[in-house]
Motif scaffolding. Structure first.
Motif, PDB file in Angstrom:
ATOM      1  N   PHE A 124      -0.723  -5.637 -17.120  1.00  0.00           N
ATOM      2  CA  PHE A 124      -1.701  -4.506 -17.173  1.00  0.00           C
ATOM      3  C   PHE A 124      -2.619  -4.246 -18.268  1.00  0.00           C
ATOM      4  O   PHE A 124      -2.193  -4.160 -19.575  1.00  0.00           O
ATOM      5  CB  PHE A 124      -0.705  -3.407 -16.896  1.00  0.00           C
ATOM      6  N   ILE A 125      -3.889  -4.132 -18.032  1.00  0.00           N
ATOM      7  CA  ILE A 125      -4.770  -3.734 -19.143  1.00  0.00           C
ATOM      8  C   ILE A 125      -5.168  -2.259 -18.674  1.00  0.00           C
ATOM      9  O   ILE A 125      -4.996  -1.344 -19.914  1.00  0.00           O
ATOM     10  CB  ILE A 125      -5.994  -4.460 -19.050  1.00  0.00           C
ATOM     11  N   ALA A 149       2.892   1.450 -11.025  1.00  0.00           N
ATOM     12  CA  ALA A 149       2.238   1.574  -9.791  1.00  0.00           C
ATOM     13  C   ALA A 149       1.537   0.360  -9.430  1.00  0.00           C
ATOM     14  O   ALA A 149       1.642  -0.342  -8.187  1.00  0.00           O
ATOM     15  CB  ALA A 149       1.237   2.716  -9.734  1.00  0.00           C
ATOM     16  N   ALA A 150       1.036  -0.328 -10.503  1.00  0.00           N
ATOM     17  CA  ALA A 150       0.173  -1.722 -10.172  1.00  0.00           C
ATOM     18  C   ALA A 150       1.273  -2.625  -9.891  1.00  0.00           C
ATOM     19  O   ALA A 150       1.031  -3.612  -8.910  1.00  0.00           O
ATOM     20  CB  ALA A 150      -0.362  -2.059 -11.532  1.00  0.00           C
ATOM     21  N   GLY A 151       2.735  -2.740 -10.329  1.00  0.00           N
ATOM     22  CA  GLY A 151       3.670  -3.588  -9.912  1.00  0.00           C
ATOM     23  C   GLY A 151       3.975  -3.386  -8.577  1.00  0.00           C
ATOM     24  O   GLY A 151       4.789  -4.464  -7.997  1.00  0.00           O
ATOM     25  N   LYS A 152       3.890  -2.293  -7.622  1.00  0.00           N
ATOM     26  CA  LYS A 152       4.123  -2.141  -6.437  1.00  0.00           C
ATOM     27  C   LYS A 152       3.189  -3.203  -5.524  1.00  0.00           C
ATOM     28  O   LYS A 152       3.684  -3.770  -4.608  1.00  0.00           O
ATOM     29  CB  LYS A 152       3.672  -0.721  -5.966  1.00  0.00           C
ATOM     30  N   ILE A 153       2.022  -3.438  -6.258  1.00  0.00           N
ATOM     31  CA  ILE A 153       0.921  -4.447  -5.455  1.00  0.00           C
ATOM     32  C   ILE A 153       1.625  -5.793  -5.695  1.00  0.00           C
ATOM     33  O   ILE A 153       1.642  -6.627  -4.848  1.00  0.00           O
ATOM     34  CB  ILE A 153      -0.396  -4.003  -5.723  1.00  0.00           C
ATOM     35  N   HIS A 154       1.829  -6.115  -7.046  1.00  0.00           N
ATOM     36  CA  HIS A 154       2.133  -7.315  -7.616  1.00  0.00           C
ATOM     37  C   HIS A 154       2.870  -7.247  -8.836  1.00  0.00           C
ATOM     38  O   HIS A 154       2.282  -6.559  -9.753  1.00  0.00           O
ATOM     39  CB  HIS A 154       1.098  -8.305  -7.367  1.00  0.00           C
ATOM     40  N   THR A 155       3.945  -7.849  -9.089  1.00  0.00           N
ATOM     41  CA  THR A 155       4.480  -8.143 -10.367  1.00  0.00           C
ATOM     42  C   THR A 155       3.395  -8.309 -11.419  1.00  0.00           C
ATOM     43  O   THR A 155       3.699  -7.839 -12.688  1.00  0.00           O
ATOM     44  CB  THR A 155       5.762  -8.854 -10.396  1.00  0.00           C
TER      45      THR A 155
END
Length: 364
Positions: free
Chosen positions: A317-318, A305-311
């Protein structure tokens, strides 16, 4: 998300497209009015974004978006190049799901290419052309690897691909769409590489007049019965009424909708159906700078999901600090949510839920 609006000529495709996108695609009473596909991008209205914008005192709201593509009308023989078949088939391969508009109303003033109104026949006409096109694709792929498999030099992956292709071909030969098959995760990856049309999810849109008669009700029921066998969605609407509604002043529009008993617009119905069909949800990022919705597949884990914002967010990711929309709106303060224990620290195995408001922590 990209949805392709398809159907026989003169069933109301472009009328519906105009209504849901306000893009002004040409609509006329003759076949092949739409030659090149018209494209319109629409915002997905979400009341949660409006409320969060008030809370954070920001005017910048970025909703999720859907791209609608109005594709040329299809006729019998399209898989062999009839009409604008080749163009149609190339455009439809590029969409995530198919919005299949089916005419259910009778009107002697509007020409029907088959001379009469019969939704199931019209659906079959288009479905068979798509099936024939996929049969050609699958057969060519089978022919390409047959010698390797029969010669005994195929690896496990090629052997599995060959078996899957033949499984799909058998279904297509029965005149059925490949989407009726239940693929496991491994098979889904292979199927995606085949670029088939009949594996795409479908929403059937029963285009009716503004007043339903028994003929139309009966046809809608038939479409629903067909859709249940294909794991497809069905919505009914009057494309002409929808087009009239979008051109009204907001006050007149609401009054007209009330008179007609319309709760949801055609666009709202399509959005709900497409999200359900494709298994989509939205998470939200919110702050003074902007409030934004991000569309993901149900079951997506926090890093993806975080990758949708930016790779970089996914790569480094933490954790993710997550608060439910209902909790934040109730308490009206992010720090108070933390004090009340309403914010969770989610790790890499957290499956994001619809309406989650997330702050991602990452390091690259």
């Amino acid at each position: 998300m990209k949805l392709g609006v398809v159907g026989l000529p003169n069933v109301g495709k472009s009328t519906l497209f105009n209504a849901i996108t306000k893009a002004g695609a040409e609509s006329a009473n003759y076949p092949f009015c739409t030659i090149e596909p018209n494209v319109g991008v629409v915002d997905v209205y979400d009341e949660r974004l409006v409320e969060l914008a008030k809370l954070y005192n920001t005017n910048k709201i970025i909703p999720a978006q859907i791209e609608f593509v109005d594709i040329a009308g299809l006729v019998k023989g399209a898989s062999e190049g009839a009409g604008l078949g080749n163009k149609f088939l190339s455009h439809i391969r590029e969409v995530d799901a198919i919005v299949h508009v089916v005419r259910c109303f009778q009107n002697e003033k509007i020409i029907h290419v088959e001379g009469s109104v019969d939704p199931l026949r019209d659906i079959e006409t288009i479905n068979l052309e798509l099936i024939f096109s996929d049969m050609d694709t699958v057969t060519k792929r089978i022919d390409k690897i047959r010698k390797i498999v029969h010669g005994g030099s195929a690896d496990i992956a090629t052997q599995k691909e060959y078996e899957l292709l033949n499984k799909i071909l058998e279904v297509l030969k029965e005149g059925k769409s490949a989407r009726i098959l239940n693929f496991n995760q491994e098979e889904k990856k292979m199927v995606d590489s085949f670029f088939l049309i009949t594996t795409k999810p479908v929403i059937y849109v029963a285009n009716t007049s503004d007043t339903l008669d028994d003929f139309q009700k009966d046809n809608i029921k038939k479409i629903e019965e067909l859709a249940s066998k294909e794991n497809a969605e069905v919505i009914s609407l009057c494309a002409k009424t929808e087009e009239e509604l979008v051109n009204m002043d907001p006050e007149d529009r609401e009054m007209f909708k009330s008179e007609l008993g319309i709760d949801l617009s055609g666009l709202d119905k399509l959005i709900q159906a497409s999200y359900h069909l494709l298994g989509l949800i939205s998470f939200i990022t919110a702050g003074e700078k902007e409030v934004r919705a991000w569309t993901i597949k149900k079951g997506t884990l926090a890093p993806q999901a975080a990758g949708k914002i930016h790779t970089d967010f996914e790569r480094g990711f933490i954790r993710a600090d997550v608060v439910k929309y209902s909790d934040l709106i109730t308490l009206r303060d992010y720090n108070l949510c933390r004090e009340k224990g309403k914010i969770i620290s989610a790790g890499k195995d957290y499956a994001v839920q619809d309406g989650d408001i997330i702050v991602f922590k990452f390091n690259v």
